[in-house]
Design a protein around this motif. Structure first.
Motif, PDB file in Angstrom:
ATOM      1  N   TRP A 149      27.144  33.797   4.206  1.00  0.00           N
ATOM      2  CA  TRP A 149      26.884  34.779   5.254  1.00  0.00           C
ATOM      3  C   TRP A 149      26.060  35.947   4.714  1.00  0.00           C
ATOM      4  O   TRP A 149      26.120  36.258   3.529  1.00  0.00           O
ATOM      5  CB  TRP A 149      28.206  35.321   5.810  1.00  0.00           C
ATOM      6  N   TRP A 179      38.750  34.960   8.691  1.00  0.00           N
ATOM      7  CA  TRP A 179      38.089  34.584   9.933  1.00  0.00           C
ATOM      8  C   TRP A 179      38.473  35.500  11.094  1.00  0.00           C
ATOM      9  O   TRP A 179      37.601  35.863  11.888  1.00  0.00           O
ATOM     10  CB  TRP A 179      38.339  33.110  10.245  1.00  0.00           C
ATOM     11  N   LEU A 182      36.283  38.428  10.726  1.00  0.00           N
ATOM     12  CA  LEU A 182      34.910  38.067  11.071  1.00  0.00           C
ATOM     13  C   LEU A 182      34.702  38.143  12.577  1.00  0.00           C
ATOM     14  O   LEU A 182      33.713  38.714  13.064  1.00  0.00           O
ATOM     15  CB  LEU A 182      34.602  36.662  10.546  1.00  0.00           C
TER      16      LEU A 182
END
Length: 441
Positions: A149, A179, A182
């Motif tokens: 990323w 996650w 994120l």
């Protein structure tokens, strides 16, 4: 999948089915085949040293990624002579080994003193061995890579944005470690106006035709415990592919797609993700480490404006494997020259130059150098990612297996059909049919 007839390894496109390549190679000439991207350009520059040292002229056949598999696998299937050397995807190893397309390199490695222990274990396993984990080598690790990323570091650093994020979430704005973080961060940026422009949370992979959505969604799946088998080599997929954690991972990927991607982002892969970030649309994006040197040099979004991070964790720490090994094509008319190139490329000093030019060396002399982590702003993350990578099936029928996963993931994530549990259950059924046809179940 039930309507598909049995296909040969590679699932080659009819576009190239009638194409036959005649060899024009001489003893002083080699053609290396790979995908068309930044690392390939670096290899052209590096290979000038091989030509200077040996007198062998290097030619290159670089195929755009959307056509790479069809073009090259058809070349292998048809017995063509275009490629003397091939930097092919890891998923091709099983079929290429079993069908005799690649030269087994064990005897050559032994003769020349090339040791697989000199390369990172994960890359030897993924890029070189078939059957997996056995000391049977069909390639030299050439291009380490993983999905990771990058983000707008300059946006994250703005005091007013940090204050708003803190008020909205109760935590400091930082690189996502999980996650859920994120997704929360992507939601915060989605639709926000920055410098007079509407921006979006995250650019991710959704492409249906080749491998895109599989390479993207597995970032969430692997990070949440997805496994292909409960027991390696047993094809016992029930409870692994569709485990509760795997279902959660797929649900998270869909949530990220639905909440936080640019509009019309239904068929995006490498190019579209890069474009979204470079144009200032996305706060975060996923893509392969291979593109990070170019991103860092980008005059609009690179330098101190960009930051990098490894795939966030769920119940596990994992990253989707990319990258390739370099193989000698068994049909070459210049076997000695092709093997000489492998020997040259395996040298530690050449591997160090490979990294410096923008390639991703897998050699321990490069990766274990104390200066490596500081050699690029993404180098330390690369080491972390390559120690936690997971790969797709490398079975000879990988193309059918991939086609099944592409369909089930895209149907659920993008087309909004059914549930994550149903998608993974159907995927097991698809894969079971393939393995039964292969006589493995």
């Amino acid at each position: 999948m039930k309507t598909l007839s049995k296909v040969t390894f590679g699932l080659a496109s009819a576009l190239f089915a009638s194409t036959a390549y005649s060899s024009t190679a001489t003893a002083d000439e080699l053609t290396l085949c790979w995908a068309a991207w930044d690392p390939a350009n670096a290899l052209v520059e590096l290979s000038k040293e091989f030509t200077a040292a040996t007198g062998t002229e290097m030619k290159f056949e670089f195929v755009p990624w959307p056509n790479f598999a069809d073009r090259i696998l058809n070349e292998l299937n048809s017995g063509g002579k275009l490629c003397d050397l091939l930097i092919g995807d890891s998923q091709w190893l099983g079929g290429s080994a079993e069908n005799g397309y690649y030269v087994k390199l064990n005897d050559f490695f032994d003769k020349e003193g090339i040791k697989m222990s000199d390369f990172a274990d994960a890359t030897v396993y993924a890029y070189s061995t078939w059957p997996k984990g056995t000391p049977n080598y069909w390639a030299l690790p050439a291009m380490g890579d993983a999905n990771a990323w990058f983000y707008r570091k300059d946006w994250f650093a703005r005091p007013e944005i940090q204050a708003e994020f803190k008020q909205a979430t109760g935590r400091d704005l930082a690189v996502p470690k999980t996650w859920p973080e994120l997704i929360e961060t992507a939601k915060f940026f989605q639709g926000r106006e920055i410098d007079g422009k509407k921006v979006y949370g995250a650019a991710i992979f959704t492409e249906r035709a080749s491998e895109g959505i599989t390479m993207g969604a597995t970032q969430a799946l692997y990070a949440n415990g997805f496994q292909y088998e409960k027991t390696s080599g047993k094809y016992d997929m029930e409870g692994a592919v569709n485990s509760a954690d795997a279902v959660k991972g797929l649900e998270e990927y869909k949530e990220l797609y639905k909440c936080c991607t640019p509009p019309g982002y239904t068929d995006a892969y490498m190019g579209e993700t890069l474009d979204a970030f470079k144009s200032g649309q996305a706060a975060m994006a996923m893509n392969w480490f291979a593109f990070f040197p170019g991103l860092y040099k980008d005059e609009n979004v690179g330098g101190d404006k960009i930051g990098f991070f490894v795939n966030p964790k769920g119940t596990a720490e994992a990253s989707t494997l990319g990258g390739q090994g370099i193989s000698v094509v068994a049909n070459t008319d210049n076997m000695d020259g092709a093997l000489a190139y492998i020997k040259w490329f395996a040298q530690p000093d050449i591997q160090k130059k490979w990294w410096a030019l923008g390639g991703y060396s897998c050699h321990n002399a490069v990766l274990n150098d104390p200066s490596f982590k500081d050699s690029q702003p993404f180098a330390a993350d690369f080491l972390v990612a390559m120690n936690q990578v997971k790969d797709f099936w490398q079975e000879p029928s990988y193309a059918q297996l991939l086609q099944g996963m592409q369909k089930r993931l895209h149907d659920y994530v993008v087309a909004d059909q059914g549930t994550a549990q149903e998608a993974l259950d159907k995927l097991i059924a698809d894969w079971t049919e393939v393995f039964q046809d292969d006589g493995k179940m």
